[in-house]
Motif scaffolding. Sequence first.
Motif, PDB file in Angstrom:
ATOM      1  N   THR A  76      90.515  37.361  95.929  1.00 19.19           N
ATOM      2  CA  THR A  76      90.486  36.044  96.562  1.00 19.19           C
ATOM      3  C   THR A  76      90.743  34.946  95.539  1.00 19.19           C
ATOM      4  O   THR A  76      91.461  33.963  95.822  1.00 19.19           O
ATOM      5  CB  THR A  76      89.128  35.812  97.251  1.00 19.19           C
ATOM      6  N   ALA A  77      90.159  35.079  94.351  1.00 16.08           N
ATOM      7  CA  ALA A  77      90.369  34.085  93.294  1.00 16.08           C
ATOM      8  C   ALA A  77      91.845  33.973  92.939  1.00 16.08           C
ATOM      9  O   ALA A  77      92.379  32.868  92.755  1.00 16.08           O
ATOM     10  CB  ALA A  77      89.554  34.460  92.057  1.00 16.08           C
ATOM     11  N   ILE A  78      92.520  35.096  92.866  1.00 15.12           N
ATOM     12  CA  ILE A  78      93.952  35.096  92.552  1.00 15.12           C
ATOM     13  C   ILE A  78      94.746  34.464  93.693  1.00 15.12           C
ATOM     14  O   ILE A  78      95.661  33.661  93.473  1.00 15.12           O
ATOM     15  CB  ILE A  78      94.440  36.535  92.286  1.00 15.12           C
ATOM     16  N   GLU A  79      94.349  34.800  94.928  1.00 16.13           N
ATOM     17  CA  GLU A  79      95.076  34.300  96.100  1.00 16.13           C
ATOM     18  C   GLU A  79      94.952  32.790  96.246  1.00 16.13           C
ATOM     19  O   GLU A  79      95.965  32.085  96.434  1.00 16.13           O
ATOM     20  CB  GLU A  79      94.539  34.976  97.363  1.00 16.13           C
ATOM     21  N   VAL A  80      93.735  32.256  96.170  1.00 12.39           N
ATOM     22  CA  VAL A  80      93.535  30.823  96.458  1.00 12.39           C
ATOM     23  C   VAL A  80      94.003  29.916  95.318  1.00 12.39           C
ATOM     24  O   VAL A  80      94.159  28.709  95.514  1.00 12.39           O
ATOM     25  CB  VAL A  80      92.059  30.529  96.795  1.00 12.39           C
ATOM     26  N   THR A  81      94.235  30.500  94.150  1.00 17.35           N
ATOM     27  CA  THR A  81      94.746  29.694  93.028  1.00 17.35           C
ATOM     28  C   THR A  81      96.218  29.970  92.767  1.00 17.35           C
ATOM     29  O   THR A  81      96.766  29.514  91.749  1.00 17.35           O
ATOM     30  CB  THR A  81      93.945  29.991  91.742  1.00 17.35           C
ATOM     31  N   ASP A  82      96.860  30.713  93.672  1.00 19.25           N
ATOM     32  CA  ASP A  82      98.273  31.074  93.487  1.00 19.25           C
ATOM     33  C   ASP A  82      98.508  31.744  92.144  1.00 19.25           C
ATOM     34  O   ASP A  82      99.518  31.505  91.469  1.00 19.25           O
ATOM     35  CB  ASP A  82      99.173  29.840  93.618  1.00 19.25           C
ATOM     36  N   GLY A  83      97.551  32.576  91.742  1.00 20.40           N
ATOM     37  CA  GLY A  83      97.696  33.342  90.510  1.00 20.40           C
ATOM     38  C   GLY A  83      97.361  32.588  89.245  1.00 20.40           C
ATOM     39  O   GLY A  83      97.551  33.126  88.148  1.00 20.40           O
ATOM     40  N   ARG A  84      96.847  31.368  89.381  1.00 21.52           N
ATOM     41  CA  ARG A  84      96.574  30.560  88.190  1.00 21.52           C
ATOM     42  C   ARG A  84      95.128  30.631  87.719  1.00 21.52           C
ATOM     43  O   ARG A  84      94.747  29.916  86.791  1.00 21.52           O
ATOM     44  CB  ARG A  84      96.957  29.097  88.455  1.00 21.52           C
ATOM     45  N   VAL A  85      94.324  31.458  88.347  1.00 22.03           N
ATOM     46  CA  VAL A  85      92.920  31.549  87.947  1.00 22.03           C
ATOM     47  C   VAL A  85      92.823  32.008  86.489  1.00 22.03           C
ATOM     48  O   VAL A  85      93.480  32.967  86.081  1.00 22.03           O
ATOM     49  CB  VAL A  85      92.142  32.513  88.870  1.00 22.03           C
ATOM     50  N   PRO A  86      92.051  31.325  85.669  1.00 22.27           N
ATOM     51  CA  PRO A  86      91.956  31.695  84.243  1.00 22.27           C
ATOM     52  C   PRO A  86      91.302  33.063  84.058  1.00 22.27           C
ATOM     53  O   PRO A  86      90.446  33.484  84.847  1.00 22.27           O
ATOM     54  CB  PRO A  86      91.056  30.596  83.651  1.00 22.27           C
ATOM     55  N   ALA A  87      91.691  33.729  83.003  1.00 25.46           N
ATOM     56  CA  ALA A  87      91.106  35.033  82.680  1.00 25.46           C
ATOM     57  C   ALA A  87      89.600  34.905  82.454  1.00 25.46           C
ATOM     58  O   ALA A  87      88.840  35.840  82.744  1.00 25.46           O
ATOM     59  CB  ALA A  87      91.776  35.623  81.442  1.00 25.46           C
ATOM     60  N   SER A  88      89.166  33.749  81.964  1.00 20.35           N
ATOM     61  CA  SER A  88      87.733  33.549  81.728  1.00 20.35           C
ATOM     62  C   SER A  88      86.936  33.594  83.024  1.00 20.35           C
ATOM     63  O   SER A  88      85.796  34.069  83.053  1.00 20.35           O
ATOM     64  CB  SER A  88      87.502  32.214  81.019  1.00 20.35           C
ATOM     65  N   VAL A  89      87.543  33.106  84.113  1.00 17.44           N
ATOM     66  CA  VAL A  89      86.869  33.154  85.414  1.00 17.44           C
ATOM     67  C   VAL A  89      86.815  34.588  85.921  1.00 17.44           C
ATOM     68  O   VAL A  89      85.788  35.036  86.452  1.00 17.44           O
ATOM     69  CB  VAL A  89      87.581  32.235  86.426  1.00 17.44           C
ATOM     70  N   ILE A  90      87.907  35.320  85.775  1.00 19.85           N
ATOM     71  CA  ILE A  90      87.918  36.736  86.176  1.00 19.85           C
ATOM     72  C   ILE A  90      86.841  37.497  85.422  1.00 19.85           C
ATOM     73  O   ILE A  90      86.117  38.326  85.984  1.00 19.85           O
ATOM     74  CB  ILE A  90      89.306  37.364  85.908  1.00 19.85           C
ATOM     75  N   LYS A  91      86.708  37.189  84.132  1.00 20.52           N
ATOM     76  CA  LYS A  91      85.694  37.842  83.311  1.00 20.52           C
ATOM     77  C   LYS A  91      84.294  37.550  83.848  1.00 20.52           C
ATOM     78  O   LYS A  91      83.454  38.453  83.945  1.00 20.52           O
ATOM     79  CB  LYS A  91      85.816  37.372  81.864  1.00 20.52           C
ATOM     80  N   GLU A  92      84.042  36.303  84.219  1.00 22.50           N
ATOM     81  CA  GLU A  92      82.726  35.947  84.731  1.00 22.50           C
ATOM     82  C   GLU A  92      82.466  36.577  86.097  1.00 22.50           C
ATOM     83  O   GLU A  92      81.325  36.929  86.420  1.00 22.50           O
ATOM     84  CB  GLU A  92      82.580  34.431  84.805  1.00 22.50           C
ATOM     85  N   LEU A  93      83.498  36.738  86.896  1.00 23.92           N
ATOM     86  CA  LEU A  93      83.330  37.408  88.181  1.00 23.92           C
ATOM     87  C   LEU A  93      82.971  38.881  87.984  1.00 23.92           C
ATOM     88  O   LEU A  93      82.119  39.433  88.689  1.00 23.92           O
ATOM     89  CB  LEU A  93      84.603  37.281  89.024  1.00 23.92           C
ATOM     90  N   LEU A  94      83.619  39.509  87.022  1.00 20.93           N
ATOM     91  CA  LEU A  94      83.282  40.904  86.704  1.00 20.93           C
ATOM     92  C   LEU A  94      81.839  41.014  86.221  1.00 20.93           C
ATOM     93  O   LEU A  94      81.106  41.931  86.606  1.00 20.93           O
ATOM     94  CB  LEU A  94      84.237  41.443  85.643  1.00 20.93           C
ATOM     95  N   GLU A  95      81.430  40.067  85.384  1.00 25.06           N
ATOM     96  CA  GLU A  95      80.058  40.087  84.880  1.00 25.06           C
ATOM     97  C   GLU A  95      79.051  39.851  86.002  1.00 25.06           C
ATOM     98  O   GLU A  95      77.967  40.450  86.001  1.00 25.06           O
ATOM     99  CB  GLU A  95      79.896  39.025  83.782  1.00 25.06           C
ATOM    100  N   ALA A  96      79.413  38.995  86.949  1.00 20.66           N
ATOM    101  CA  ALA A  96      78.529  38.745  88.089  1.00 20.66           C
ATOM    102  C   ALA A  96      78.363  40.015  88.922  1.00 20.66           C
ATOM    103  O   ALA A  96      77.260  40.334  89.382  1.00 20.66           O
ATOM    104  CB  ALA A  96      79.091  37.615  88.951  1.00 20.66           C
ATOM    105  N   GLY A  97      79.462  40.756  89.105  1.00 23.79           N
ATOM    106  CA  GLY A  97      79.382  42.018  89.836  1.00 23.79           C
ATOM    107  C   GLY A  97      78.540  43.043  89.100  1.00 23.79           C
ATOM    108  O   GLY A  97      77.739  43.756  89.696  1.00 23.79           O
ATOM    109  N   GLN A  98      78.714  43.109  87.797  1.00 25.00           N
ATOM    110  CA  GLN A  98      77.923  44.039  86.993  1.00 25.00           C
ATOM    111  C   GLN A  98      76.434  43.693  87.048  1.00 25.00           C
ATOM    112  O   GLN A  98      75.574  44.573  87.087  1.00 25.00           O
ATOM    113  CB  GLN A  98      78.423  44.031  85.546  1.00 25.00           C
ATOM    114  N   MET A  99      76.138  42.406  87.076  1.00 21.86           N
ATOM    115  CA  MET A  99      74.742  41.975  87.155  1.00 21.86           C
ATOM    116  C   MET A  99      74.111  42.416  88.470  1.00 21.86           C
ATOM    117  O   MET A  99      72.928  42.787  88.522  1.00 21.86           O
ATOM    118  CB  MET A  99      74.654  40.455  87.009  1.00 21.86           C
ATOM    119  N   MET A 100      74.898  42.406  89.545  1.00 27.12           N
ATOM    120  CA  MET A 100      74.387  42.842  90.842  1.00 27.12           C
ATOM    121  C   MET A 100      73.935  44.300  90.804  1.00 27.12           C
ATOM    122  O   MET A 100      73.031  44.702  91.540  1.00 27.12           O
ATOM    123  CB  MET A 100      75.456  42.665  91.929  1.00 27.12           C
ATOM    124  N   LEU A 101      74.585  45.075  89.952  1.00 22.66           N
ATOM    125  CA  LEU A 101      74.253  46.496  89.854  1.00 22.66           C
ATOM    126  C   LEU A 101      73.003  46.739  89.006  1.00 22.66           C
ATOM    127  O   LEU A 101      72.595  47.891  88.828  1.00 22.66           O
ATOM    128  CB  LEU A 101      75.433  47.272  89.253  1.00 22.66           C
TER     129      LEU A 101
END
Length: 237
Positions: A76-101
């Motif tokens: 969704t982040a990639i879609e709504v930003t037309d692919g311009r979402v920074p890698a730092s945001v993707i990294k934080e999203l991954l970390e948020a998912g890992q925290m859920m686990l």
Amino acid sequence: MARQLTTVGFDADDTLWHNERFFRITQARFAELLMDHTPEDMGPEALDRKLLDAEKRNLGTYGYGVKGFTLSMIETAIEVTDGRVPASVIKELLEAGQMMLSFPIELLPAARAAVEAVAKDYRVVLITKGDLLDQERKLAQSGLGELFDAVEVVSEKTPEVYAEIFARHGDGAARALMAGNSMRSDVVPVIEAGGHGVYVPHGLVWEVEHAEAPSHSPRFHEIADLGALPALLDQIG
């Protein structure tokens, strides 16, 4: 007199322990991270809808659980930003998912007492959806594992799945009852399989799990919490 029911199934997430609250917390973080990268006319509600659409679209590929949710956030982040979402945001999203686990398990009120009481007179089976490793982690942390005669982690809860599980671990769906917080997954399909479905409301329910209550069925029941389950079983017989 022989009991009408011999087997009781329990849902896990938001029936025995809290779960949806962690998705809501992470979804709020998702919105914060994308706030500065989405179009000005895209508010939080529109972003939530985009994420929900991605989750629904990806269920057949990723299944239920944290991993599928995390991948849907990234998509969704990639879609709504037309692919311009920074890698730092993707990294934080991954970390948020890992925290859920790694969130600690907190049992819902009456959960342990209800399972212990029911296990004295019935076969008890945990029937849950989601990622296998995460469900195993939560069950281990809950301290309830030794109370169940069987544990089933399934990709979807359908009438056919319930019929197969209750045939394997009991005396068939007609002599089984399933208790859970999802009308769509824990109640409707088990009634369609010939069993009893018990709706145990939870304050937070994922939109995908909503369904009409089968109020016309004599095998449909609703209780305020799991503490009322032993009395309901005595009533059914």
